[in-house]
Design an enzyme around this catalytic site. Structure first.
Site, short mmCIF file in Angstrom:
data_model
loop_
_atom_site.label_atom_id
_atom_site.label_comp_id
_atom_site.label_asym_id
_atom_site.label_seq_id
_atom_site.Cartn_x
_atom_site.Cartn_y
_atom_site.Cartn_z
CD GLU A 61 -8.78 -2.88 -1.02
OE1 GLU A 61 -9.24 -2.99 0.14
OE2 GLU A 61 -7.97 -3.69 -1.50
CG ASP B 47 -1.65 -1.28 1.48
OD1 ASP B 47 -2.18 -1.83 0.50
OD2 ASP B 47 -1.68 -1.75 2.62
#
Length: 364
Positions: free
Chosen positions: A264, A52
């Site tokens: 997301e 991420d």
């Protein structure tokens, strides 16, 4: 951040029997030789597992704020319980081809008074000589909220505020600084991100599973949210607004359109006067994007920035360094395991018409 990862027929190349040794920060594995590797890009960090990656340019250098994957005894499930991260590291690069420097753990789970578990994907911002780390964590009731931590340096250490941002929910915060000096916080994620448990931004009692509250296939998909930040960068200055993602017919993307709908990993960048909202489609494994005229949207779907990686999840960021754009993302090259990922980067190219060239992370 859930379910089983895609194998792409190369599992034999990836089961390398060499897990991380977090306390000594030793190499978790060796990167395959370029000729052997089915991957187009090399991991940026190999001494621990990272995912991420949120990249920013502060003071002329690239800083990366990723999540930090660790070995966990937590069983894998569709709510992402096996992503049991407990701290954040900050990395820096003098330029896109320079050595990556690990500045160590800048904040830990036990340093956050309100947090219970799972420090998922963070982001960062700079304002007036202060640095702000925005992060999701489950509170003591196991509900995701978004917190803020503050530092005097981009490399921390960061001190967490005693409570999460009032009115925050779900996860994957991403900060965008507009040209007028306004800061916007985008957030949200379905399934493990719990966005489907909220209606009118209020938690609905009784919703527990990954699909409880997911609309029917023909209905409008759940959308991410955005709120302008206050001047002190520590709270919302307004009630969060829904970010509307449209198909090319101008209709809201439907919940059953899994190759286009939001899952997301929100991110926003601006190019030639247009706002680009990019995101992960989750179970179809694309990084997709839309273009709009306003930081609030709506954004019209254009296509994919990144094709599927090895690994179930993907999460990215986009940054401009000295006139060139770069995409940061993750896969599971080092471990071959869903919750043990590694970050990567590559150049990103905007076409003359404003669209983005799709990137293939795997060799064909």
């Amino acid at each position: 951040m859930i379910r089983k990862f895609l194998l792409f027929g190369i599992t034999a190349l990836l089961l390398l029997n060499c897990g991380p040794k977090e306390s000594k920060q030793e190499e978790v594995t060796e990167v395959l030789d370029e000729e052997q590797s089915p991957f187009v890009h090399k991991p940026l960090v190999t001494h621990l597992y990272t995912a991420d990656p949120s990249a920013h340019v502060f003071n002329g250098k690239i800083y990366i704020y990723p999540s930090h994957d660790i070995e966990s005894e937590v069983l894998e499930d569709d709510m992402g319980s096996h992503f049991d991260m407990k701290d954040y590291h900050v990395f820096s690069m003098d330029n896109p081809v320079a050595e990556v420097i690990d500045h160590g753990a800048v904040i830990k789970l036990e340093d956050i008074p309100w947090a219970g578990r799972q420090l998922w994907a963070p982001d960062a911002a700079q304002k007036d000589g202060k640095y702000y780390l925005y992060f999701p964590a489950k509170d003591k009731n196991d509900i995701f909220r978004i917190g803020v931590a503050v530092a005097d340096s981009p490399t921390g250490p960061f001190k967490a505020q005693p409570e999460p941002i009032k009115g925050s929910f779900s996860m994957d915060p991403a900060v965008y600084e507009d040209e007028d000096g306004s800061y916007y916080l985008y957030f949200g994620g379905i399934w493990g991100g719990q966005l489907q448990w909220f209606e009118d931004q209020k938690l609905v009692e009784g919703r527990k599973g990954p699909t409880d509250g997911i609309p029917a296939h023909e209905e409008k998909a759940l959308m991410p949210f955005v709120a302008k930040l206050s001047n002190n960068m520590l709270e919302f200055s307004e009630k969060p607004r829904e970010v509307l993602l449209l198909d090319k017919n101008g209709e809201p993307i439907k919940a059953g359109d899994n190759e286009k709908r939001f899952f997301e990993a929100s991110w926003v960048h601006k190019h030639n006067g247009k706002y680009y909202f990019s995101y992960s489609t989750g179970d179809t494994h694309f990084i997709a994007y839309g273009i709009g005229d306003n930081p609030y949207g709506p954004f019209t779907y254009q296509g994919n920035i990144l094709n599927p990686v090895q690994g179930w999840t993907n999460h990215h960021s986009i940054v401009n360094f000295e006139g060139k754009w770069y995409l940061f993302y993750h896969d599971t090259e080092l471990s071959g395991k869903t919750p043990l990922r590694n970050i990567k980067m590559t150049e990103l190219i905007h076409n003359a018409d404003g669209t983005i060239q799709t990137i293939d992370p795997m060799k064909k």
